[in-house]
Structures are given as C-alpha cells and as structure tokens.
Design an enzyme around this catalytic site. Structure first.
Site, PDB file in Angstrom:
ATOM      1  N   PHE A 122      39.823  36.580  45.414  1.00  0.00           N
ATOM      2  CA  PHE A 122      40.539  35.476  44.757  1.00  0.00           C
ATOM      3  C   PHE A 122      39.617  34.338  44.352  1.00  0.00           C
ATOM      4  O   PHE A 122      39.960  33.544  43.476  1.00  0.00           O
ATOM      5  CB  PHE A 122      41.640  34.932  45.693  1.00  0.00           C
ATOM      6  CG  PHE A 122      41.137  33.977  46.749  1.00  0.00           C
ATOM      7  CD1 PHE A 122      40.913  32.636  46.446  1.00  0.00           C
ATOM      8  CD2 PHE A 122      40.864  34.404  48.045  1.00  0.00           C
ATOM      9  CE1 PHE A 122      40.433  31.757  47.407  1.00  0.00           C
ATOM     10  CE2 PHE A 122      40.379  33.531  49.004  1.00  0.00           C
ATOM     11  CZ  PHE A 122      40.162  32.202  48.683  1.00  0.00           C
TER      12      PHE A 122
ATOM     13  N   LYS B 250      40.892  45.809  39.389  1.00  0.00           N
ATOM     14  CA  LYS B 250      42.005  45.373  40.256  1.00  0.00           C
ATOM     15  C   LYS B 250      41.614  44.004  40.821  1.00  0.00           C
ATOM     16  O   LYS B 250      40.915  43.907  41.823  1.00  0.00           O
ATOM     17  CB  LYS B 250      42.198  46.390  41.398  1.00  0.00           C
ATOM     18  CG  LYS B 250      43.608  46.479  41.975  1.00  0.00           C
ATOM     19  CD  LYS B 250      44.172  45.197  42.542  1.00  0.00           C
ATOM     20  CE  LYS B 250      43.606  44.841  43.903  1.00  0.00           C
ATOM     21  NZ  LYS B 250      44.037  43.480  44.337  1.00  0.00           N
TER      22      LYS B 250
ATOM     23  N   GLU C  47      45.472  39.607  43.859  1.00  0.00           N
ATOM     24  CA  GLU C  47      46.875  39.357  43.516  1.00  0.00           C
ATOM     25  C   GLU C  47      47.209  37.869  43.619  1.00  0.00           C
ATOM     26  O   GLU C  47      48.285  37.441  43.182  1.00  0.00           O
ATOM     27  CB  GLU C  47      47.795  40.195  44.423  1.00  0.00           C
ATOM     28  CG  GLU C  47      47.759  39.855  45.917  1.00  0.00           C
ATOM     29  CD  GLU C  47      46.604  40.506  46.671  1.00  0.00           C
ATOM     30  OE1 GLU C  47      45.527  40.713  46.077  1.00  0.00           O
ATOM     31  OE2 GLU C  47      46.771  40.773  47.886  1.00  0.00           O
TER      32      GLU C  47
ATOM     33  N   CYS D  31      31.601  32.417  48.519  1.00  0.00           N
ATOM     34  CA  CYS D  31      30.836  33.268  49.440  1.00  0.00           C
ATOM     35  C   CYS D  31      29.419  32.738  49.619  1.00  0.00           C
ATOM     36  O   CYS D  31      28.717  33.146  50.527  1.00  0.00           O
ATOM     37  CB  CYS D  31      30.782  34.695  48.928  1.00  0.00           C
ATOM     38  SG  CYS D  31      29.852  34.806  47.408  1.00  0.00           S
TER      39      CYS D  31
HETATM   40  P1  NAD Z   1      39.959  40.076  50.541  1.00  0.00           P
HETATM   41  O1  NAD Z   1      39.024  40.989  51.247  1.00  0.00           O
HETATM   42  O2  NAD Z   1      41.203  39.658  51.228  1.00  0.00           O
HETATM   43  O3  NAD Z   1      40.430  40.741  49.151  1.00  0.00           O
HETATM   44  C1  NAD Z   1      39.503  41.275  48.237  1.00  0.00           C
HETATM   45  C2  NAD Z   1      40.198  42.360  47.421  1.00  0.00           C
HETATM   46  O4  NAD Z   1      40.610  43.398  48.307  1.00  0.00           O
HETATM   47  C3  NAD Z   1      41.447  41.876  46.700  1.00  0.00           C
HETATM   48  O5  NAD Z   1      41.500  42.479  45.435  1.00  0.00           O
HETATM   49  C4  NAD Z   1      42.576  42.339  47.598  1.00  0.00           C
HETATM   50  O6  NAD Z   1      43.770  42.613  46.896  1.00  0.00           O
HETATM   51  C5  NAD Z   1      42.021  43.608  48.216  1.00  0.00           C
HETATM   52  N1  NAD Z   1      42.530  43.853  49.575  1.00  0.00           N
HETATM   53  C6  NAD Z   1      42.939  42.924  50.476  1.00  0.00           C
HETATM   54  N2  NAD Z   1      43.335  43.527  51.616  1.00  0.00           N
HETATM   55  C7  NAD Z   1      43.168  44.857  51.437  1.00  0.00           C
HETATM   56  C8  NAD Z   1      43.397  46.002  52.268  1.00  0.00           C
HETATM   57  N3  NAD Z   1      43.866  45.884  53.509  1.00  0.00           N
HETATM   58  N4  NAD Z   1      43.097  47.216  51.762  1.00  0.00           N
HETATM   59  C9  NAD Z   1      42.611  47.349  50.517  1.00  0.00           C
HETATM   60  N5  NAD Z   1      42.383  46.297  49.686  1.00  0.00           N
HETATM   61  C10 NAD Z   1      42.651  45.064  50.141  1.00  0.00           C
HETATM   62  O7  NAD Z   1      39.096  38.806  50.084  1.00  0.00           O
HETATM   63  P2  NAD Z   1      39.623  37.458  49.424  1.00  0.00           P
HETATM   64  O8  NAD Z   1      40.332  36.660  50.463  1.00  0.00           O
HETATM   65  O9  NAD Z   1      40.295  37.726  48.145  1.00  0.00           O
HETATM   66  O10 NAD Z   1      38.219  36.762  49.068  1.00  0.00           O
HETATM   67  C11 NAD Z   1      37.483  35.991  49.990  1.00  0.00           C
HETATM   68  C12 NAD Z   1      36.425  36.835  50.670  1.00  0.00           C
HETATM   69  O11 NAD Z   1      35.561  37.408  49.692  1.00  0.00           O
HETATM   70  C13 NAD Z   1      35.520  36.003  51.565  1.00  0.00           C
HETATM   71  O12 NAD Z   1      35.275  36.746  52.728  1.00  0.00           O
HETATM   72  C14 NAD Z   1      34.257  35.834  50.743  1.00  0.00           C
HETATM   73  O13 NAD Z   1      33.078  35.607  51.494  1.00  0.00           O
HETATM   74  C15 NAD Z   1      34.209  37.143  50.041  1.00  0.00           C
HETATM   75  N6  NAD Z   1      33.378  37.061  48.848  1.00  0.00           N
HETATM   76  C16 NAD Z   1      32.165  37.661  48.879  1.00  0.00           C
HETATM   77  C17 NAD Z   1      31.340  37.581  47.783  1.00  0.00           C
HETATM   78  C18 NAD Z   1      29.991  38.248  47.788  1.00  0.00           C
HETATM   79  O14 NAD Z   1      29.396  38.337  46.740  1.00  0.00           O
HETATM   80  N7  NAD Z   1      29.485  38.717  48.916  1.00  0.00           N
HETATM   81  C19 NAD Z   1      31.769  36.899  46.631  1.00  0.00           C
HETATM   82  C20 NAD Z   1      33.023  36.315  46.628  1.00  0.00           C
HETATM   83  C21 NAD Z   1      33.832  36.399  47.755  1.00  0.00           C
END
Ligand code: NAD
Length: 496
Positions: free
Chosen positions: A148, A172, A175, A280
C-alpha cells in the site's frame, strides 16, 4: 466510486463476490469500494496476458520502446492527477506523492532505454567456422504484487521493465489504495500498449494465491511485509516460478560523534516521519554513538515540534495520516508498550496538533530515547511515525547492533570521517547504504534490494537486476559455412 479489475484492455464487467472499502485516511470516511478477484477472475487476467504475450514477444524493440516513450510522456503530463489519487487513498501529502511519481518516472525512463541492456554477446569462430552467441528472451506472463505504501512507484519499479523486456503483466496492487494501478494501466493503453499486455486484478490473499499457483505465470515480483514476502517466495518457487520478494525493514541511522548534528537531526526527522513513517526505507532507529545522545535528541525534538501534520491536500502540511484506523491504533499501541518497557517517551505524538478532520487516522510524530534492543518498539517494524534512539558506546557497538538485526534493507551513517564511512559501507550487512544520506534509494539504473529478512530471492528490483529477472538467457551455437563435420561421429563435440 467503484474500482474494478482491468483485463484485456478494458474494465472488468462482472459482479464481484467480495469487495473491500477504500478509505480517505485524512477524513476517515469510506470513499469507495474495490472488487476482490476470485481465482476465476485471476484466470481471466492470466489468459488475457498469455494471449497478448504470443504477439508482444515478437514486437520489435523499436516499437516496444516507442510505447514506453509515449507512456512516459503521458505519465509526465498527468502526474498531478495521479498525485491526487495517491493522496486521496494513501494519505501522503501532495508533495510527497509528487516525489513518489518522480521516482517512478525514473524507472519508466530506464525502460525507454532498455535496448542496450538486452544486447547479447557474440563470439565469432568460437570453433572453426562456428559462432556462439547469447540472447535474452522474455519469460512470459509476470505477476507483480505490490504494497500500500507506494501505490504508483512500486508498480513502476516492475511493470515498465517487464513489458519493455517483452513480457506481459498481471498486477495485483494493495487493496487499500488500488486506484493508482488502474490509472497506470489506462495510460499504458493510451500509449499504444496492446490489450492484455498490462492487466490489473484487485483483491487479497485469494488473488495472490492464484497468481502463485497459476502454471502460466512464470515470474513473480513481490513487495510487502516480511512474513508475506517469505510466504510468496516459498509458494511461488514451489510452483516452479522465479520469485523476487522484497520484505519489511528496520532501518538504522548511525550518528558518529564527529557528525554535523544539525544535518543528522534534519535527516532523522525527514527520514523518520516523511510519509508518516510508512516507507520501507524510513529511518526507525537512530543509533547515537556516545557522547552525542543528549544533544542529538534535543535537536530532533525541536524539529518535531515544528512539523505540520494534517490533510495532505492542505497547503503546508508535511505529514499525513496513517493508512487505516486499525493500523493507526496498532502504531499508537507502541507508545504505551515502549514506555512500559522502560524507554523514555520524549515526544508523544498523541498530543501533536492536527490540521485535518477529527475522524482522520492521525498520529503525530513520536520520539523515544534510551530504547533497548529487546523492546518491541525496537524489534518490530512499526511502520508509523515512531522514531527510536538507541545509545551505544562506540562505532564497533553500532555496527554490531545493526548487523544483529534480522532486517537488512537500508542504513545510513552520518559522520565527517571518510575512513569510518568507508569501513561502515564495507562491514555493514545491509543491502543499501547511505553516507550522510538518510534514504539511500538507488537510482533507476542501479537496483533496489535489501539483505537478510528484507529480501527473499537473489535478484534485486529494477535496473540491471530487473532486466535479468524478466528475461531468460539462451545461447546459440551456429555453423553456416562448411556444414559437413566429417560424417557420423558419436563422440562428444569438441572445439577445434
Ligand atoms: P503486506 O505484506 O500486508 O501486503 C503486500 C501485498 O501482499 C498486498 O498486495 C496484499 O494484498 C498482499 N497480501 C497481504 N496479506 C497476504 C496474505 N496473507 N497472503 C497473500 N497476499 C497477501 O504489506 P503492506 O502493509 O501493503 O505494505 C507495507 C510493508 O511493505 C512493510 O512491511 C514495508 O516495509 C514493506 N515494503 C517493502 C519494500 C521493499 O522494497 N523492501 C517497499 C515497500 C514496502
């Protein structure tokens, strides 16, 4: 407002079994609904991508890059429309949204210049009258699953490079703020990208799981939290795909006693509280090397007091709300947890003035001092405006602390000692290092990636690693002149 999937060059016209709410985080109001894809909807998108791939892979590099140039022009022209979408659904202030788009555009520009990156090698006469050459070909249908916190930039890390390399995509997005992905897909269509080459499906685990299992999807680029990144990597690779899965972070900024403390304090506040700490590459732990702790904490506190927190659409606001009410409540719970664990709550974000609607998902900038490495405010990725100061006696102790942390996304050192900086870049077990630069996000012609629990897979995002990830190598050994090789010979071919 309803946000739905984009499949085969047009909005999906079905009726979703499940939907989710899209919030305006600055008002706390539900602003719309997003359709959640079932496995069958993902299958439709993958089929469209597969169909498009059979043609797109044969389109010349000249034509592929001309689509990318057109996309770049459209995105550049409409960047303020996209910034409005980002601020409305994510909450980040408009200036920050503009910065996100600018960094995304850099990746589009890299993709415009992709032909030299796709050049192979050629060895004439490797054996007598035999030439050997290597080419790189697209892998096929690529899944891109994004978080997000950068609804435009992270898709732009992957989608342009994947497409310029000759692949087709099923994206994808999160959401929580889904509409930016549709905006980008529509711009691609307007730029002349054939129908089906860039598809968007919305949803949650159900959609992700289908992408990870679908036999036609050959590669998956994921960015999100560490537990999901690990799951995506394990599930995707078990299903035979190449996967790069970028995870969460706990980024340390080490401040040595010889540093310019005003510069360090400016950087800590900018990198700790920009985008409400939901980056991140945000700095979440400042490691103050004795004896500068008191002075540094004083300077950081002064700067926090002047920060303007509020609705990102209002002029002058520097920090917006958190993404959801639930996330805000979770982040806020760390204020009590940190205090109970014995850290000193120097600035309590709950009392910061807010320039926005009462029901927005607000938490002001918060500062803890004397944080211990066993406290949850240190061990957890809070992903909010909570900055911790950890004090250490020496440079060596600082390096030991950073290297002991399971995350290894980004880090920074602030110092005027070139030798210490040189040692740090060499000794630190982190993928991206800043020297007097707090957020060292690499430019688009390098690649982005952390170490340890911050990345699963061996390929970083975008730049040269991205091109490598989105292509497969092929080596051709060819003989045109003198096709005879002396008749039947069952021996292993030798070069001569
Ligand atoms: P998230 O892991 O909750 O979600 C990421 C994606 O995975 C979304 O599209 C979501 O719909 C999907 N998802 C969520 N739960 C899932 C499940 N149980 N099974 C399958 N898919 C699932 O992350 P977020 O809250 O959207 O984003 C924040 C996180 O992303 C933080 O931990 C941040 O550090 C990380 N991030 C990392 C980088 C990087 O380059 N390393 C960059 C941006 C964000």
């Amino acid at each position: 407002m309803r946000t739905t999937h984009w499949i085969g060059g047009k909005p999906w016209n079905g009726v979703a079994d499940r939907t989710g709410d899209i919030y305006d985080p600055a008002t706390g109001r539900v602003a719309g609904q997003v359709d959640f894809a079932s496995a069958a909807v993902v299958d439709e998108a993958v089929a469209a991508a597969r169909e498009a791939f059979t043609r797109w892979r044969t389109v010349s590099l000249a034509q592929r890059t001309s689509v990318m140039f057109a996309f770049r022009e459209l995105l550049n022209a409409r960047r303020s429309d996209l910034a409005q979408i980002l601020t409305a659904e994510h909450g980040k202030v408009l200036a920050d949204a503009a910065g996100e788009i600018q960094r995304g555009l850099e990746n589009v520009e890299f993709a415009c210049g992709i032909p030299p990156m796709l050049k192979g090698g050629y060895s004439e006469n490797a054996s007598t009258q035999v030439d050997v050459y290597s080419i790189r070909q697209p892998v096929g249908v690529v899944g891109v699953i994004t978080p997000f916190n950068f609804p435009a930039m992270v898709p732009l890390w992957f989608v342009p490079n994947a497409i310029a390399c000759g692949n087709t995509v099923v994206l994808k997005p999160s959401e929580k703020d889904p509409s930016a992905a549709n905006f980008l897909a529509e711009l691609f269509a307007e730029a002349g990208l054939p129908d089906g080459a860039c598809n968007v499906v919305h949803g949650d685990k159900e959609a992700v799981d289908r992408i990870l299992e679908h036999p036609t999807v050959k590669a998956v680029s994921f960015v999100g939290s560490t537990p999901i990144a690990r799951y995506v990597y394990e599930t995707g690779t078990r299903n035979g795909k190449r996967v790069q899965a970028l995870g969460g972070a706990k980024n340390h900024m080490v401040v040595l006693p010889d540093a310019d403390l005003d510069l360090a304090a400016d950087a800590a506040v900018s990198a700790g509280f920009g985008s409400a700490g939901e980056r991140c590459m945000a700095i979440s732990a400042v490691v103050a090397v004795d004896p500068i702790g008191d002075e540094l904490v004083g300077k950081i506190s002064e700067r926090i007091a002047g920060l303007r927190v509020g609705d990102g659409r209002r002029p002058g606001c520097e920090m917006g709300p958190l993404i959801t009410g639930a996330h805000r409540d979770k982040v806020r719970s760390y204020l009590d947890a940190g205090r109970a664990a014995g850290a000193k709550l120097v600035v309590d974000g709950r009392s910061h003035p807010i320039d926005g609607a009462d029901a927005g998902f607000w938490l002001g900038p918060t500062l803890f001092d004397h944080v211990g490495t066993d406290m949850s405010i240190y061990t957890d990725e809070i992903f909010g405006p909570v900055l911790s100061v950890v004090r250490v006696p020496s440079y060596d102790a600082a390096v030991e602390l950073v290297n002991a942390n399971p995350y290894g996304n980004g880090t920074a050192i602030f110092t005027n000692d070139g030798g210490a900086a040189r040692r740090y870049q060499n000794e630190i077990e982190v993928g991206m290092v800043g020297v007097n630069v707090a957020i060292p996000v690499p430019v688009s012609y390098y690649s982005f990636g952390g170490w340890k629990d911050s990345l699963f897979g061996d390929s970083h995002a975008y730049g040269p690693h991205g091109v490598h990830f989105f292509t497969r190598a092929k080596v051709v050994t060819s003989r045109w002149l003198d096709p005879s090789h002396g008749g039947v010979n069952l021996g292993f071919p030798q070069n001569s």
